[in-house]
Design a protein around this motif. Structure first.
Motif, PDB file in Angstrom:
ATOM      1  N   ASP A 132     -19.583 -12.720 -15.673  1.00 14.25           N
ATOM      2  CA  ASP A 132     -18.166 -12.990 -15.865  1.00 14.25           C
ATOM      3  C   ASP A 132     -17.576 -11.997 -16.847  1.00 14.25           C
ATOM      4  O   ASP A 132     -18.163 -11.714 -17.899  1.00 14.25           O
ATOM      5  N   ASP A 351     -22.807 -18.589 -16.518  1.00 13.06           N
ATOM      6  CA  ASP A 351     -21.450 -18.187 -16.159  1.00 13.06           C
ATOM      7  C   ASP A 351     -20.460 -18.867 -17.081  1.00 13.06           C
ATOM      8  O   ASP A 351     -20.654 -20.014 -17.476  1.00 13.06           O
ATOM      9  N   GLU A 437     -15.867 -16.753  -5.641  1.00 14.90           N
ATOM     10  CA  GLU A 437     -15.463 -15.615  -6.459  1.00 14.90           C
ATOM     11  C   GLU A 437     -15.341 -14.337  -5.610  1.00 14.90           C
ATOM     12  O   GLU A 437     -14.368 -13.594  -5.711  1.00 14.90           O
TER      13      GLU A 437
END
Ligand code: ADP
Length: 619
Positions: A132, A351, A437
């Motif tokens: 991330d 994450d 994502e």
């Protein structure tokens, strides 16, 4: 007593080491098996080489001396001489074979060590690129990245270093059993002396290992900061600023400060470790004196032959070496594994954002910010507060506001580089957290203010395709033509194949600021995503080039949704709506004509201040 207490305390922390060792070993064995099974065969080769060496050291001298002793006490010379010659031949052959096999094993393993180093480096940089975005500015994540990098390389010796250590232990266990068997038959009392000696030395080594590991953990951060001052700011990226602001003294002062801190850490570590080295040496001396004395006594009493005595002396040293090897090996292995474990911790770095599964629908997309507020991680201050806006599909929105008003942050939230602190962002009525994502990122073609071009060819910088995707030449040229870079690009030495920057190619080209920006715009156009975002894309362009881009803006983004941040308000005329960011939220919203007429309006004021610049260009 104090030593015993210390040992108990250390043992309580042992499970952590065991866990790290087990997990790391599992990973290392798996990756070695998956990528290069041959390394296991090479360790077997080295094992055989070692066994031949032991034969030469332990058994053959005893057999030879027994033959010579037999001759010296009057036995048949021809028979014993014949035997002695055979043993000498065996000794030479064992030595030769042992060396050859060992050399083959070592040289191949060294090669595979580099091979695995590469594989692990790919893993590491893959994780760094995929993690991330917010972790890239999180000191904890960056420290972990540094520990992983150092831990998996020279601190642990990598895959081959760890396997070598493991198989050394296996080898030493085999050697220990061989030596113990000899003692059981020839002089059992030497065994307890060896075991106690080994126990003490192992304990002292364990204490040393703890000290080294603790200083490694402290060193991770220091090295990262040290590396930043010494290497990163010395890179070309910072070159202009360091020179123009004459910051080299400041940088080298800072680097020296951190350099001194690491030197001090090493000094402290060496002093503490030294104490345990002295104790270890003393334990060794006592062990030797007791063992050799006892063996000599039994030989003089006639209980052992000269050959037996030689073999037992050799076995004493081999037993001690093997026990020490096992003890040290286990410590070394757990130490190496605990360093390499930092690599696994990094690969598993959690994450920061929740991951959804939902696919993005085809076609156009409507964006909505619903009461969105946001604080950056590790900050207590809101950067955006109660932002509400709807961007219809195909709409062109211009965002304006003073520096620091939160415009770029708004874009980062939309691209989900961070999650909102409060409220929701919806795309086609669905919270963006629900989308996968990978799918979600396909929606956006963004040119950030601080976009980066890579040291690849111009073509690759535009296409940014995966190695297995073919570049669409026509699309690259089209994108370059639209951004206005094509004419310049074909004049370069190798045209679109010209490498950017001179880092890897002395014939590489350094584009001007404006050309770089056009290259970045071409990249966004090539991606052909349904939502185009340009964050101050024309800041480095001269007013004429900027005007050209604006004129072509509709063609550039076609019927796609577009969000456009600019300080040059003349660009806003080309957009359907304008959102004015101020005081952490959207203060004004409307068309150019509406806002420009607003009395005491922020936009009207800003526009009036800037209008003069563009009158000549636009007319
Ligand atoms: P703009 O694009 O309007 O110039 P930004 O969105 O870049 O403004 O910044 C808004 C505010 O957020 C500023 O006060 C800035 O200092 C702060 N900020 C920006 N990036 C970060 C970050 N990564 N961490 C903490 N604060 C940040």
């Amino acid at each position: 007593m104090a030593a015993m207490r210390a040992m108990f305390e250390e043992n309580e922390k042992r499970p952590e080491f065991i866990k790290m060792t087990k997990r790391t070993l599992k990973y290392i064995f798996k990756i070695a098996w998956k990528e290069k099974k041959i390394v296991y065969l090479l360790f077997v080769t080295k094992f055989i080489a070692g066994a031949l060496g032991e034969l030469k050291l332990l058994l053959l001298p005893k057999l030879l001396i027994d033959e010579v002793e037999a001759i010296s006490i009057g036995a048949d010379v021809s028979t014993h001489l014949h035997n002695a010659i055979i043993y000498i031949a065996f000794t030479i052959a064992a030595e030769f074979l042992s060396n050859v096999l060992s050399n083959i094993g070592d040289s191949k393993l060294n090669y595979y060590s580099t091979f695995f180093d590469r594989i692990l480096t790919y893993e590491l940089s893959g994780k760094s690129m995929e993690m991330d975005f917010q972790h890239t500015e999180d000191p904890a994540a960056l420290d972990q990245q540094n520990k992983a990098k150092e831990g998996i390389s020279w601190y642990s010796g990598g895959v081959i270093g760890i396997l070598r250590c493991f198989f050394d232990i296996v080898y030493n266990i085999a050697l220990m059993f061989t030596s113990v068997t000899l003692f059981v038959f020839y002089c059992p009392l030497v065994l307890p002396v060896q075991i106690i000696g080994m126990g003490l030395v192992t304990y002292f080594n364990y204490r040393k290992q703890k000290i080294a590991y603790e200083s490694f953990l402290k060193l991770g951060k220091i090295n990262r900061v040290f590396g930043y001052y010494l290497f990163e700011v010395a890179s070309q990226k910072y070159g202009k600023d360091t020179r123009l602001y004459d910051s080299s003294t400041l940088m080298s002062d800072r680097a020296t400060e951190y350099g001194m801190e690491s030197v001090e850490l090493f000094r402290e570590r060496a002093t503490k470790c030294c104490r345990f080295d002295y104790r270890s040496n003393f334990a060794n001396a006592v062990r030797d004196a007791l063992s050799y004395g006892y063996l000599g006594y039994r030989t003089l009493r006639g209980l052992l032959s000269l050959g037996d005595f030689t073999m037992c002396i050799a076995a004493t040293s081999r037993l001690f070496q093997s026990l020490l090897g096992i003890g040290r090996g286990i410590q070394d292995l757990s130490e190496k594994c605990s360093y390499a474990y930092q690599f696994l911790v990094y690969l598993d770095y959690p994450d920061a954002l929740s991951k959804g599964e939902r696919k993005v629908s085809e076609g156009r997309h409507e964006i909505e910010f619903e009461n969105v507020s946001f604080k950056y991680p590790r900050s207590d201050e809101y950067v955006l507060k109660d932002v509400n806006i709807k961007i219809k599909s195909g709409e062109h929105l211009s965002i304006v506001g003073l520096n620091g008003a939160g415009k770029t942050t708004f874009i980062k939230l939309l691209c989900r580089l961070y999650d909102v602190s409060e409220g929701r962002i919806l795309i086609d009525g669905v919270d963006i957290k629900e989308y996968s994502e990978e799918e979600y990122r396909k929606l956006f073609a963004v040119v950030f203010q601080d976009f980066q071009l890579f040291a690849f060819s111009l073509r690759d910088n535009v296409a940014m395709g995966r190695a297995d995707e073919e570049t669409n030449e026509e699309k690259v040229e089209e994108a370059l033509k639209l951004s206005g870079l094509y004419e310049d690009a074909i004049k370069l030495d190798k045209g679109l194949d010209t490498r950017l920057f001179k880092s890897f190619d002395e014939n590489g080209t350094e584009l001007s600021g404006g050309q770089r920006q056009k290259a970045a715009i071409s990249r966004a156009l090539y991606k052909d995503a349904p939502i185009v975002i340009l964050d101050e894309p024309t800041a480095a362009l001269d007013p004429l080039a900027e005007y050209e881009i604006y004129k072509k803006f509709d063609t550039l983004v076609g019927g796609k949704s577009a969000i456009y941040i600019s300080h040059r308000l003349s660009s806003c005329k080309f957009c359907d709506h304008i959102a004015v960011f101020s005081d952490k939220t959207i203060k004004e919203y409307g068309t150019h004509d509406e806002l420009v007429k607003k009395e005491n309006g922020i936009y009207a004021e800003m526009f009036a201040a800037q209008a003069q610049y563009y009158v000549d260009v636009a007319s």
